[in-house]
Design a protein around this motif. Structure first.
Motif, PDB file in Angstrom:
ATOM      1  N   VAL A   1       5.197   5.339 -20.100  1.00  0.00           N
ATOM      2  CA  VAL A   1       5.154   6.599 -19.348  1.00  0.00           C
ATOM      3  C   VAL A   1       5.505   6.353 -17.878  1.00  0.00           C
ATOM      4  O   VAL A   1       6.260   7.122 -17.268  1.00  0.00           O
ATOM      5  N   GLU A   2       4.981   5.290 -17.307  1.00  0.00           N
ATOM      6  CA  GLU A   2       5.256   4.997 -15.895  1.00  0.00           C
ATOM      7  C   GLU A   2       6.739   4.679 -15.675  1.00  0.00           C
ATOM      8  O   GLU A   2       7.343   5.111 -14.680  1.00  0.00           O
ATOM      9  N   LEU A   3       7.340   3.928 -16.594  1.00  0.00           N
ATOM     10  CA  LEU A   3       8.774   3.629 -16.482  1.00  0.00           C
ATOM     11  C   LEU A   3       9.600   4.905 -16.578  1.00  0.00           C
ATOM     12  O   LEU A   3      10.581   5.089 -15.828  1.00  0.00           O
ATOM     13  N   ALA A   4       9.203   5.794 -17.485  1.00  0.00           N
ATOM     14  CA  ALA A   4       9.932   7.052 -17.644  1.00  0.00           C
ATOM     15  C   ALA A   4       9.835   7.897 -16.377  1.00  0.00           C
ATOM     16  O   ALA A   4      10.823   8.496 -15.930  1.00  0.00           O
TER      17      ALA A   4
ATOM     18  N   GLY B   1      11.612   2.303 -11.578  1.00  0.00           N
ATOM     19  CA  GLY B   1      10.632   2.261 -12.658  1.00  0.00           C
ATOM     20  C   GLY B   1       9.678   1.090 -12.521  1.00  0.00           C
ATOM     21  O   GLY B   1       8.456   1.236 -12.672  1.00  0.00           O
ATOM     22  N   VAL B   2      10.223  -0.084 -12.231  1.00  0.00           N
ATOM     23  CA  VAL B   2       9.371  -1.265 -12.049  1.00  0.00           C
ATOM     24  C   VAL B   2       8.452  -1.076 -10.847  1.00  0.00           C
ATOM     25  O   VAL B   2       7.278  -1.462 -10.871  1.00  0.00           O
ATOM     26  N   TRP B   3       8.985  -0.472  -9.793  1.00  0.00           N
ATOM     27  CA  TRP B   3       8.178  -0.198  -8.602  1.00  0.00           C
ATOM     28  C   TRP B   3       6.997   0.715  -8.939  1.00  0.00           C
ATOM     29  O   TRP B   3       5.862   0.452  -8.527  1.00  0.00           O
ATOM     30  N   VAL B   4       7.237   1.791  -9.675  1.00  0.00           N
ATOM     31  CA  VAL B   4       6.158   2.708 -10.048  1.00  0.00           C
ATOM     32  C   VAL B   4       5.115   1.993 -10.890  1.00  0.00           C
ATOM     33  O   VAL B   4       3.906   2.137 -10.657  1.00  0.00           O
ATOM     34  N   VAL B   5       5.547   1.213 -11.872  1.00  0.00           N
ATOM     35  CA  VAL B   5       4.604   0.472 -12.708  1.00  0.00           C
ATOM     36  C   VAL B   5       3.746  -0.460 -11.846  1.00  0.00           C
ATOM     37  O   VAL B   5       2.517  -0.531 -11.999  1.00  0.00           O
ATOM     38  N   GLY B   6       4.399  -1.187 -10.937  1.00  0.00           N
ATOM     39  CA  GLY B   6       3.664  -2.136 -10.116  1.00  0.00           C
ATOM     40  C   GLY B   6       2.649  -1.485  -9.206  1.00  0.00           C
ATOM     41  O   GLY B   6       1.493  -1.907  -9.142  1.00  0.00           O
ATOM     42  N   VAL B   7       3.046  -0.421  -8.487  1.00  0.00           N
ATOM     43  CA  VAL B   7       2.136   0.199  -7.521  1.00  0.00           C
ATOM     44  C   VAL B   7       1.012   0.949  -8.228  1.00  0.00           C
ATOM     45  O   VAL B   7      -0.153   0.871  -7.826  1.00  0.00           O
ATOM     46  N   VAL B   8       1.345   1.673  -9.290  1.00  0.00           N
ATOM     47  CA  VAL B   8       0.312   2.415 -10.025  1.00  0.00           C
ATOM     48  C   VAL B   8      -0.751   1.458 -10.545  1.00  0.00           C
ATOM     49  O   VAL B   8      -1.965   1.695 -10.398  1.00  0.00           O
ATOM     50  N   ASN B   9      -0.333   0.364 -11.149  1.00  0.00           N
ATOM     51  CA  ASN B   9      -1.309  -0.571 -11.718  1.00  0.00           C
ATOM     52  C   ASN B   9      -2.011  -1.386 -10.642  1.00  0.00           C
ATOM     53  O   ASN B   9      -3.152  -1.810 -10.843  1.00  0.00           O
ATOM     54  N   ALA B  10      -1.353  -1.596  -9.499  1.00  0.00           N
ATOM     55  CA  ALA B  10      -2.030  -2.274  -8.396  1.00  0.00           C
ATOM     56  C   ALA B  10      -3.207  -1.443  -7.906  1.00  0.00           C
ATOM     57  O   ALA B  10      -4.312  -1.966  -7.686  1.00  0.00           O
ATOM     58  N   PHE B  11      -3.016  -0.134  -7.742  1.00  0.00           N
ATOM     59  CA  PHE B  11      -4.128   0.720  -7.307  1.00  0.00           C
ATOM     60  C   PHE B  11      -5.150   0.900  -8.417  1.00  0.00           C
ATOM     61  O   PHE B  11      -6.344   1.032  -8.150  1.00  0.00           O
TER      62      PHE B  11
ATOM     63  N   GLY C   1      -1.946   6.002  -7.064  1.00  0.00           N
ATOM     64  CA  GLY C   1      -0.921   4.973  -6.983  1.00  0.00           C
ATOM     65  C   GLY C   1       0.477   5.536  -7.118  1.00  0.00           C
ATOM     66  O   GLY C   1       1.412   5.086  -6.434  1.00  0.00           O
ATOM     67  N   PHE C   2       0.639   6.543  -7.972  1.00  0.00           N
ATOM     68  CA  PHE C   2       1.958   7.153  -8.150  1.00  0.00           C
ATOM     69  C   PHE C   2       2.400   7.848  -6.872  1.00  0.00           C
ATOM     70  O   PHE C   2       3.558   7.711  -6.439  1.00  0.00           O
TER      71      PHE C   2
END
Length: 1012
Positions: free
Chosen positions: A93-96, A122-132, A201-202
């Protein structure tokens, strides 16, 4: 708006969660004690959405995709809070969402093609969302970090002029701030949950990407974005590395995050939020300043962050609470036999101190870091390191450290303030930055130094660095061109300043002599040999300041440090070794003073120094072996040896007094002649250029002129001085010599003339802290040989620097001063390694006594944790000011160097880069000069003149500017105007014959700019 809405709606979210029984129930690794309501994310996101829609109603094309993604993340996270969602589905979902952002123009635009930009987004969104999401592991952690990150993004949006980014991040910051009172209380009344941390995070990912992509060049935009979320990224990296090493799944929950490890040292979630938020604020401030100023600076900052991030990971990787991983920690321990939480980083402070010590000791090989192009970046690194150290390990400092830190930081801040009344603002900035760099170095050292061994590591590394420099000099003296090391027979290289060279080797003598006091024969022999070598090289420099400082240091160390018998014996042996080599050493000066230095003379001197050093080491090693055996046996022989050594000590100390009495009339006559030479700036009347073998007893020179002018400046400006670095214009106007210098060659007189009585009081605090620390260490040196060794080395180095810089400008050589600051830091902190906990508590609580139950009673009990946190907060504030000032100076120099390199072939580019330098520092005269030279290459005399007149308005006391104006008028053919400018320059420097000639005949002028 966001703040008020979040604060008002959070209680409704709490009541709704309770009605729905939507709780975070504590189990396993979770630290809260009672079920706590979820749905905090609903309040935060609702406040954010309303504030954003009201703040930028005309930006629907950018707002709607962001809010749609926030809604999806909220729904997915809330479901995950209620019923677990697989990690694979979350990532998909985050990649999409990242791909959709790229399609809507809200993702990264790196110029690498639409597909690649979509993948990166997409990779940026995955990384920041999961970091927070991972950072949401403690009360207030994720919401406070999002607050700080949003403020940084907002500032960058304001700088770049992006209203939507600024408004969106301000709305998010307000929503987080309104939520914090409910989330950061004790205990927390509500949690964000995944339904809050994931959309949070998003939103950060989208806003940061849009703010950072304006960086130039676009390929570095990702670096800006990464640094804007640097601390959450560091936490994610730390968790991944830690769990991989312990064989635990990365997706497993645990109390091994950056927040948990920091809480071990700070105690409460509020302090953790403050500390980590402050760290992120510093990183954000630095990157915002750098993002507009060039790719090279951004690369340096990212490298610095990576280095210190790696150090933080190493330091914290095993500092895990004992209950960190109840699900997997014990299993991992059973497999590898390790104990969870056991630190394997105890050697990290030692490694850092060794690096710093070697860097200081080896500094002569890099001209003592005198070039601002070297010490400004080093200062930035030290500021970041000191800030991280103070945040990660807040410390209670005793009065000695406090006095020294206040002195160094106060001199830096007062120098910054002096920009308000200084004529040359740029020089005041340079002086302030140098003192702020010193304060950052000292603060880092006193944080790292703890225990009994670490001071030894620092001093040993510094001594090893100086020894390497000494050996390199002797090897080069044996080479084919030893004359390149000398100026007029005096050792000048590799440092490039004769007196600085002598000071470094004089300080190295005491680091080596301390080693000679050790009872291990090999170490003692090595110390004695090294001391003879250092002293001989100091003699090669013929530095009177180093010689005087060595004599004063010897007197102080013999009197103040316990155990003088062995030390005096070692000094006598060292003196004998230097005397043995002195004939060959002094021949270098007498041969080189009147012409080129013959290679054979230098070869002979190097060989003599090496032979004397080896012989002294062998003799002293044998003496140590004998004394050790006699001491071990005890009895009458031991008593006899002590009596003989005492008699020898008395004889050695009495000998100079006897010689002085016998030759009193000769000494009086010599002193009178040399004083006359000192005051009248001349050589003694009986001196013969062909008969001089040493200048150590000469009073000739120009220092009296420097000091006379400095005292006059102080008398006219006694309170605040004329501003840091602003002595030179007064000297050129009043000098009686033709020597061009920029400072009065005395730290006390420079401080008095430039910073007034206020500056002198601040400088006195450094001396007071040094003396106080040495006095406390002396108490332990009475009973501990190791403390005695440390005190000998540190006291000797500190005295040499303090005395030498009182008659010279050693304090303006960063590498030389770094050696001295290392010694002063050891004096201020080493005693703490020997103090008992009760003694340490007494020193901090103001002299109370410890009762039988261990409770401190007596005057002024102070909460030590509050003291440590207060000191950390003050230090971080000063370091933030230091970092901003140093960064500005570094960026200015970066553009200025670029402009200078472009001036010959690309004058238009040079004009642009000089303009960028002036945009950062409007008082930088060199930037005006380069810009005027570039304009003049296009035959635009009027514009070049206007540029130089701007420089003159910035600093009307600088004769160089007026001379360049005269040169410009000569090229333009207006000799009358040129004569006026030259005459004005001559009024600012009346003792320059070339200016007098130009004022009389402007036609003699060189082409514009060549006089610099």
């Amino acid at each position: 708006m966001g703040l008020a809405l979040a604060y008002a709606t959070t209680p409704f979210a709490i009541s709704t969660a309770r009605r729905l029984a939507f709780y975070d129930v504590p189990f396993g690794y979770k630290g809260h004690r009672a079920p706590t309501p979820y749905l905090g994310g609903a309040a935060v996101m609702a406040a954010f959405i309303v504030a954003l829609l009201l703040g930028v109603p005309d930006q629907a094309a950018r707002t709607l995709p962001l809010l749609a993604g926030v809604a999806v993340m909220f729904i997915l996270g809330t479901i995950d809070d209620r019923r677990t969602v697989s990690p694979q589905l979350r990532v998909v979902v985050e990649l999409a969402l990242g791909a959709l952002l790229a399609a809507d123009g809200l993702g990264w635009r790196l110029g690498s093609g639409g597909v690649l930009d979509a993948v990166i987004t997409g990779v940026w969104v995955v990384g920041v969302v999961n970091a927070f999401n991972l950072f949401d592991n403690m009360d207030g952690a994720a919401s406070s970090m999002a607050l700080v990150v949003s403020i940084g993004i907002c500032a960058l949006g304001v700088v770049t002029g992006d209203v939507w980014v600024a408004a969106g991040s301000a709305a998010l910051a307000g929503a987080c701030l309104g939520f914090l009172p409910h989330n950061l209380c004790s205990p927390a009344r509500i949690f964000l949950g995944d339904g809050g941390s994931m959309p949070l995070g998003f939103a950060v990912a989208v806003l940061a990407a849009n703010a950072a992509r304006s960086a130039e060049p676009s390929s570095l935009a990702l670096l800006v974005g990464f640094l804007l979320v640097g601390v959450p990224a560091l936490d994610t990296t730390l968790v991944i590395i830690s769990r991989r090493r312990r064989g635990i799944s990365v997706l497993t929950g645990g109390r091994d995050h950056l927040t948990h490890r920091t809480r071990q040292r700070l105690g409460t979630p509020r302090r953790v939020a403050l500390a980590l938020g402050a760290a992120q604020a510093i990183v954000s401030a630095v990157v915002i300043l750098a993002s507009r100023e060039g790719s090279a600076t951004l690369v340096y900052i990212v490298l610095a962050f990576a280095v210190f991030g790696a150090c933080a990971i190493v330091a914290l990787e095993d500092a895990i609470p004992s209950d960190a991983d109840r699900s997997g920690g014990r299993a991992a321990a059973a497999v590898d036999g390790s104990v969870p939480g056991r630190s394997r980083t105890r050697h990290l402070p030692a490694a850092c101190l060794i690096v710093i010590g070697l860097g200081a000791g080896l500094s002569p090989l890099l001209s003592a870091y005198y070039d601002p192009g070297l010490w400004v970046p080093i200062g930035l690194v030290l500021v970041v390191a000191a800030a991280m150290a103070m945040i990660a390990r807040p410390r209670r400092f005793g009065p000695a450290v406090t006095l020294a830190v206040v002195s160094l930081a106060g001199l830096g801040l007062w120098s910054l303030l002096s920009m308000g009344w200084a004529a040359a603002v740029e020089q005041a900035t340079v002086g302030a930055n140098l003192w702020l760099t010193y304060s950052a170095l000292f603060l880092l050292l006193v944080v790292l130094i703890r225990g009994r061994q670490l001071p030894e590591f620092l001093l040993a590394a510094t001594g090893a660095g100086i020894a390497i420099v000494a050996v390199s000099v002797l090897v080069r003296m044996l080479g084919s061109n030893p004359g390149a090391l000398f100026i007029a027979g005096r050792l000048n290289s590799p440092l490039g300043y004769i007196n600085g060279e002598g000071c470094v080797f004089a300080m190295g003598c005491w680091l080596s002599l301390a080693l000679a006091e050790r009872r291990q024969p090999v170490l003692a022999a090595l110390g004695a040999a090294s001391t003879v070598m250092m002293a001989s090289l100091a003699l090669l420099s013929q530095s009177r300041g180093a010689a005087l400082a060595s004599v004063v240091a010897a007197a102080v160390v013999l009197v103040a440090v316990p155990g003088f018998r062995r030390r005096l014996m070692a000094l006598v042996l060292v003196a004998a070794g230097v005397v043995a080599a002195s004939s060959a050493v002094l021949r270098v000066y007498s041969a080189g003073e009147t012409g080129d230095l013959p290679a054979s003379v230098a070869h002979h001197a190097s060989a003599a120094i090496l032979a004397a050093s080896v012989l002294a080491g062998l003799v002293w090693g044998a003496v140590v072996v004998i004394t050790n055996r006699v001491s071990a046996r005890g009895g009458a022989l031991n008593v006899l040896m002590r009596r003989v050594s005492t008699a020898l000590a008395v004889a050695v100390l009495a000998a100079p007094a006897g010689v002085a009495i016998v030759r009193l009339s000769t000494i009086e006559h010599t002193v009178s002649r040399q004083w006359h030479a000192f005051v009248h700036l001349s050589e003694p009347s009986t001196a013969s250029a062909t008969s001089v073998q040493t200048r150590l007893l000469s009073g000739a020179g120009n220092r009296y002129d420097y000091w006379r002018v400095a005292w006059q400046v102080f008398e006219n400006h006694p309170v605040a001085g004329v501003g840091a670095g602003n002595y030179a214009p007064f000297y050129f106007r009043e000098r009686h010599t033709q020597e061009a210098i920029q400072n009065p060659h005395s730290i006390e007189l420079q401080t008095l003339s430039e910073l007034g009585v206020v500056g002198l009081v601040l400088l006195a605090l450094l001396l007071a802290g040094t003396v106080l620390g040495a006095w406390r260490l002396r108490g332990f040196a009475l009973v501990s040989p190791r403390a005695r060794t440390i005190m000998v080395a540190a006291t000797g180095v500190a005295i040499v620097w303090l005395v030498d810089t009182s008659g010279d400008w050693m304090h303006l050589l960063p590498g030389v001063t770094a050696i001295a600051l290392a010694a002063i830091a050891v004096l201020c902190r080493a005693a703490d390694g020997y103090a008992t906990p009760e003694e340490d508590r007494r020193s901090v609580t103001g002299g109370g006594h410890v009762t039988g139950g261990g409770r401190v009673t007596g005057p002024a009990r102070v909460n030590p944790r509050l003291v440590a946190l207060g000191a950390a907060a003050a230090a971080v504030l000063v370091l933030a000011i230091s970092g901003a000032s140093l960064l500005r100076a570094g960026l200015t120099r970066l553009y200025l160097n670029s402009a200078r390199g472009e001036l010959a072939a690309h004058p238009a580019a040079a004009i642009v880069d000089a303009g960028r330098a002036l945009a950062l520092d409007s008082a930088n005269l060199d930037a005006y000069y380069v810009k005027a030279a570039g304009i003049a290459r296009f035959d635009r005399a009027a514009q070049a003149r206007a540029t130089l007149l701007q420089a003159a308005r910035q600093d009307p006391e600088n004769f160089v500017t007026w001379t360049l104006l005269g040169d410009l008028e000569v090229r333009a053919g207006d000799l009358r105007a040129a004569r006026q400018y030259y005459r004005h320059a001559l009024s600012l420097d009346h003792n320059d014959p070339s200016l007098a000639a130009l004022a009389a005949d402007p036609g003699r002028a060189l082409p514009a700019g060549s006089r610099r």
